[in-house]
Design an enzyme around this catalytic site. Structure first.
Site, PDB file in Angstrom:
ATOM      1  N   VAL A 127      -5.219  -0.602  -5.494  1.00  0.00           N
ATOM      2  CA  VAL A 127      -6.227  -1.169  -4.579  1.00  0.00           C
ATOM      3  C   VAL A 127      -5.704  -1.094  -3.151  1.00  0.00           C
ATOM      4  O   VAL A 127      -4.572  -1.486  -2.873  1.00  0.00           O
ATOM      5  CB  VAL A 127      -6.535  -2.642  -4.936  1.00  0.00           C
ATOM      6  CG1 VAL A 127      -7.488  -3.249  -3.911  1.00  0.00           C
ATOM      7  CG2 VAL A 127      -7.114  -2.740  -6.335  1.00  0.00           C
ATOM      8  N   ASP A 160      -4.450   7.651   1.395  1.00  0.00           N
ATOM      9  CA  ASP A 160      -4.025   7.703  -0.006  1.00  0.00           C
ATOM     10  C   ASP A 160      -2.509   7.908  -0.071  1.00  0.00           C
ATOM     11  O   ASP A 160      -2.021   8.994   0.235  1.00  0.00           O
ATOM     12  CB  ASP A 160      -4.750   8.856  -0.710  1.00  0.00           C
ATOM     13  CG  ASP A 160      -4.315   9.015  -2.166  1.00  0.00           C
ATOM     14  OD1 ASP A 160      -3.435   8.257  -2.627  1.00  0.00           O
ATOM     15  OD2 ASP A 160      -4.863   9.909  -2.838  1.00  0.00           O
ATOM     16  N   GLN A 176       0.286  -0.062  -4.339  1.00  0.00           N
ATOM     17  CA  GLN A 176       0.132  -1.365  -4.981  1.00  0.00           C
ATOM     18  C   GLN A 176      -0.771  -2.272  -4.126  1.00  0.00           C
ATOM     19  O   GLN A 176      -0.874  -2.066  -2.931  1.00  0.00           O
ATOM     20  CB  GLN A 176       1.499  -2.047  -5.141  1.00  0.00           C
ATOM     21  CG  GLN A 176       2.451  -1.361  -6.102  1.00  0.00           C
ATOM     22  CD  GLN A 176       2.102  -1.552  -7.559  1.00  0.00           C
ATOM     23  OE1 GLN A 176       1.010  -2.002  -7.896  1.00  0.00           O
ATOM     24  NE2 GLN A 176       3.012  -1.166  -8.429  1.00  0.00           N
ATOM     25  N   ASP A 187       0.836  -1.211   0.000  1.00  0.00           N
ATOM     26  CA  ASP A 187       0.000   0.000   0.000  1.00  0.00           C
ATOM     27  C   ASP A 187       0.869   1.258   0.000  1.00  0.00           C
ATOM     28  O   ASP A 187       0.465   2.302  -0.525  1.00  0.00           O
ATOM     29  CB  ASP A 187      -0.896   0.052   1.252  1.00  0.00           C
ATOM     30  CG  ASP A 187      -1.952  -1.037   1.277  1.00  0.00           C
ATOM     31  OD1 ASP A 187      -2.400  -1.463   0.199  1.00  0.00           O
ATOM     32  OD2 ASP A 187      -2.333  -1.455   2.389  1.00  0.00           O
TER      33      ASP A 187
END
EC number: 3.1.1.3
Length: 319
Positions: A295, A302, A291, A287
């Site tokens: 998702v 974010d 990746q 994340d």
């Protein structure tokens, strides 16, 4: 387009283990991040190093990154760069800051195992239990071929066993002695170090952050459970992103080796370096670079916005 991320010096994104600039020349490692920063005025370059290799040594990722930094400086006319490394890429960035301090303005590490990874220790221990020693040779050969295949340049300089060794807690302790940084706290303290360092007369701004989606739960019969705080009930990320459940499993292994909260591969304590922006992001290890394919769990922040905000931070610091 605007100048929100228009830093004085170019930004180089440095990938971690198993990485490249574009997987198989198709999918960006830093998913959607380079284009986002460019749309906000940043000059962004993406390094392409061996996915499986140590950071030091003549074939190491550190020397590869140093050569790339010099290429970027030649192409842009800049005198320094801002290095942003994910995972092992943070260790690689520290190598360049140590050996060529005059070329570096800042080092930012994201989910970097500055103290190693308990999961790397676990894998090394498992390989040691094979009396024939064949499994490590076979796995290494397979991984090395994989590294060459996914590398956008089909880089054959791959050494999976060296990469694994590099990321163990024992080997990173040695690396930290060989390439010390004021950004590191005392070993075992779970504290960060200084927000700046001066090496050979050059000042470096030092930053880090990391995800801690994987949190320990209750202990039953000596085994501690783990939960992924990034995902909600019936979260689509558990279905569409195969890395979500895989990193919960590796994170549970880490927790049972006393890592504490982690991102699946790197603990909070191991990620601390320089000025710590946050260690409370609800991210697993992938994340952190948006990746797989953007998702992430329902509770996850974010990562593209976090990196954009940070590059603006560098701009405001004058680098």
């Amino acid at each position: 387009a605007d100048t929100y991320a228009a830093t004085r010096y170019p930004v180089i994104l440095v990938h971690g283990l198993a990485g490249t600039d574009k997987f198989a020349n198709v999918v960006d490692y830093w998913y959607g991040i380079q284009s986002d920063l460019q749309s906000h005025g940043a000059k962004v370059y993406v390094a392409n190093l061996s996915g499986f290799q140590s950071d030091d040594g003549p074939n190491g990722r550190g020397e590869q990154l140093l050569a790339y930094v010099k290429q970027v400086l030649a192409a842009t006319g800049a005198t320094k760069v801002n290095l942003i490394g994910h995972s092992q890429g943070g260790l690689t960035s520290r190598y360049v800051a140590a050996v060529a301090p005059q070329l570096v303005a800042s080092v930012t590490t994201i989910g970097t195992p500055h103290r190693g990874s308990e999961f790397a220790d676990f894998v090394q221990d498992v390989l040691k239990t094979d009396p024939t020693g064949l499994s490590s040779t076979v796995i290494a050969a397979f991984v090395n071929v994989f590294g060459t295949l996914v590398s956008s340049s089909h880089n054959t300089d791959q050494d999976a066993l060296a990469a694994l060794r590099t990321l163990t807690t024992a080997q990173t302790a040695t690396y930290n002695r060989n390439f010390p940084s004021a950004g590191l706290g005392a070993p075992g303290s779970c504290q960060t170090g200084a927000a700046t360092e001066t090496v050979g007369g050059s000042q470096h701004l030092l930053y880090s952050w990391g995800g801690t989606a994987i949190q320990p739960t209750s202990t039953v019969l000596g085994v501690t459970g783990a939960t992924d705080t990034s995902t909600g009930t019936l979260d689509v990320a558990n279905v569409t992103d195969p890395s979500t459940l895989a990193l919960l499993a590796t994170g549970a292994v880490m927790i049972n080796r006393a890592s504490g909260q982690n991102d699946g591969l790197v603990s909070r304590c191991s990620s601390l370096f320089g000025q710590v922006i946050s260690t409370s992001y609800h991210w697993n290890h992938l994340d952190e670079i948006n990746q797989l394919l953007g998702v992430r769990g329902a509770n996850a922040e974010d990562p593209v916005a976090v990196i954009r905000t940070h590059v603006n931070r560098l701009k405001l610091q004058g680098v």
